[in-house]
Scaffold this active site. Structure first.
Site, PDB file in Angstrom:
ATOM      1  N   ARG A 214       0.835  -1.205   0.000  1.00  0.00           N
ATOM      2  CA  ARG A 214       0.000   0.000   0.000  1.00  0.00           C
ATOM      3  C   ARG A 214       0.870   1.255   0.000  1.00  0.00           C
ATOM      4  O   ARG A 214       0.565   2.244  -0.683  1.00  0.00           O
ATOM      5  CB  ARG A 214      -0.939  -0.016   1.205  1.00  0.00           C
ATOM      6  CG  ARG A 214      -2.119  -0.967   1.039  1.00  0.00           C
ATOM      7  CD  ARG A 214      -3.113  -0.815   2.165  1.00  0.00           C
ATOM      8  NE  ARG A 214      -2.664  -1.439   3.399  1.00  0.00           N
ATOM      9  CZ  ARG A 214      -2.941  -2.685   3.766  1.00  0.00           C
ATOM     10  NH1 ARG A 214      -3.670  -3.460   2.975  1.00  0.00           N
ATOM     11  NH2 ARG A 214      -2.517  -3.166   4.917  1.00  0.00           N
ATOM     12  N   ASP A 255     -16.489  -4.904  -5.112  1.00  0.00           N
ATOM     13  CA  ASP A 255     -16.359  -6.092  -4.289  1.00  0.00           C
ATOM     14  C   ASP A 255     -17.680  -6.844  -4.303  1.00  0.00           C
ATOM     15  O   ASP A 255     -18.747  -6.245  -4.524  1.00  0.00           O
ATOM     16  CB  ASP A 255     -15.971  -5.729  -2.847  1.00  0.00           C
ATOM     17  CG  ASP A 255     -15.343  -6.891  -2.114  1.00  0.00           C
ATOM     18  OD1 ASP A 255     -14.092  -7.014  -2.159  1.00  0.00           O
ATOM     19  OD2 ASP A 255     -16.068  -7.694  -1.499  1.00  0.00           O
ATOM     20  N   ASP A 306      -6.572  -7.133  -6.668  1.00  0.00           N
ATOM     21  CA  ASP A 306      -6.119  -7.930  -5.519  1.00  0.00           C
ATOM     22  C   ASP A 306      -7.116  -9.064  -5.279  1.00  0.00           C
ATOM     23  O   ASP A 306      -7.829  -9.087  -4.271  1.00  0.00           O
ATOM     24  CB  ASP A 306      -5.997  -7.042  -4.271  1.00  0.00           C
ATOM     25  CG  ASP A 306      -5.349  -7.782  -3.097  1.00  0.00           C
ATOM     26  OD1 ASP A 306      -4.729  -8.832  -3.331  1.00  0.00           O
ATOM     27  OD2 ASP A 306      -5.482  -7.296  -1.960  1.00  0.00           O
ATOM     28  N   CYS A 346      -2.265 -13.998  -4.805  1.00  0.00           N
ATOM     29  CA  CYS A 346      -1.942 -14.559  -3.494  1.00  0.00           C
ATOM     30  C   CYS A 346      -1.994 -16.079  -3.534  1.00  0.00           C
ATOM     31  O   CYS A 346      -2.025 -16.729  -2.481  1.00  0.00           O
ATOM     32  CB  CYS A 346      -2.876 -14.009  -2.420  1.00  0.00           C
ATOM     33  SG  CYS A 346      -4.605 -14.493  -2.601  1.00  0.00           S
TER      34      CYS A 346
END
Length: 402
Positions: A214, A255, A306, A346
């Protein structure tokens, strides 16, 4: 030699443990000890009787033994656990000396020699995950030692992850010690405040592994002036708030969770930004929303991707690679010339080299010229042992898309 029951490996299966890898897979085992309890301590021996390590057993899991020590003389007693906590705390003292935050990962499972244990600090509270049978069976002891070592206001359990099912464990969440945390904690990271829900939020409430990323993204956002950011898989909007503090004029947060988007609006508000005028919240499937934006010819000065883990096993690597390519292709199509793409994976099974190749394929299909400006990784409170590369799960790039 230890009196613990022995797991005997097949011939040719000792090399990984000789290289200090902490996992023993069930397929490597030639003989199981009849007397060993589930979650109990065992020693692991080569086929010819050489000591390789000591750890805890779970025959229901594909990872049958998780090694705690490779030293045949090291006892696994309360002092062992306390010494591991002390060692992890010493590392974090070095981190906190250079970081301005009251949120930190204190214990990172295998990264700190404590496989199956996650401990995160949020202000005066600890959020804890016991992800394996061996750690879950020692919950009372570890809670007592965490209380003694870190003296939190309370310890809240967040053992509500899918991985526990692979260990034969149920999902569990609730107060283990001390006072329960409030429904919202307002904590700070490098001068930015965030409302965090450690009771029900994703993971343990916040994406602590992205702290350094960030900061890096914020520095790059400064170059965009009063640009516009698309923050996909935004969760509680942390990258978006960083963009607003860097001077960008507007952030679109996408989201699938309406509750997360509400928290993202709250985070904008507590940092002095009007969420009604400075942010747009879009609840939905990110892949579909990005396609809709592309078809509507929307353009942004920066995009952050992300996504959650797309590959949990080797059989998912190919479809996950397609998913990452699709996302990054759409992002490149949405960026103005000279725009920034901040993109992550990830999935531990998607290594940095493969992820870079995926971006290469996306750039070709998008017919865009793309430069890598920065490489991104998980923060130092998520350490990666050299002998356990699987701990390096988070990787990313900052790219200029022309």
């Amino acid at each position: 030699m230890s009196s613990d029951p022995a797991v005997i490996l097949k011939p040719g299966k000792a090399k990984a443990l000789q290289n200090r890898h902490p996992w023993v897979f069930s397929g490597a085992v030639a003989a199981w000890p009849e007397s060993a309890e589930a979650g109990g301590l065992v020693q692991v021996l080569s086929h010819d009787g050489r000591f390789l390590g000591r750890g805890y057993l779970n025959r229901r899991s594909q990872i049958s033994v998780r090694i705690l020590t490779f030293d045949p003389q090291e006892a696994i007693d309360p002092d062992f656990w306390l010494n591991r906590l002390d060692r992890a705390a010493a590392l974090r003292q070095d981190i906190t000396a250079t970081s301005k935050t009251d949120m930190l990962r204190l214990i990172h499972a295998e990264g700190d020699g404590l496989p199956g244990l996650i401990v995160d600090r949020y202000g005066d509270w600890l959020a804890v995950q016991f992800l394996t049978l061996g750690m879950d069976s020692r919950k009372a002891l570890l809670t007592e030692l965490l209380d003694r070592r870190f003296q939190p206001a309370g310890i809240w359990e967040r053992s509500d992850t899918d991985v526990r099912r692979l260990e034969g464990l149920r999902s569990e969440s609730g107060l283990l010690s001390g006072e329960p945390p409030p429904e919202r904690l307002v904590l700070q990271e490098e001068g930015i405040r965030f409302a965090v829900d450690i009771r029900k939020g994703h993971k343990t409430g916040f994406y602590l592994d992205q702290r350094e990323n960030r900061l890096k993204a914020k520095r790059w956002f400064h170059s965009l002036g009063e640009g516009r950011l698309l923050n996909a898989f935004s969760y509680t909007g942390a990258f978006g708030i960083c963009a607003l503090t860097a001077g960008l004029s507007h952030v679109t947060q996408i989201d699938s969770s309406a509750a997360a988007l509400e928290l993202a609006s709250e985070n904008a508000r507590i940092n002095g930004f009007d969420p009604e005028s400075r942010t747009t919240a879009v609840s939905g499937d990110v892949f579909q929303v990005l396609r809709t934006f592309r078809d509507e010819r929307r353009r942004f000065d920066a995009v952050v991707l992300d996504p959650p883990k797309l590959a949990s096993n080797r059989g998912q690597i190919i479809p996950a690679s397609r998913g990452y390519k699709d996302l990054n292709l759409l992002a490149m199509q949405l960026l103005r010339p000279g725009g920034l793409l901040v993109t992550f994976s990830c999935s531990g099974l998607i290594g940095p080299d493969l992820f870079q190749k995926i971006l290469f394929a996306a750039a070709l299909d998008a017919k865009r010229s793309v430069q890598i400006l920065d490489w991104l990784n998980q923060g130092p409170d998520h350490p990666v042992p050299l002998y356990f590369p699987e701990a390096h799960y988070l990787k990313g790039f900052v790219c200029r898309v022309n």
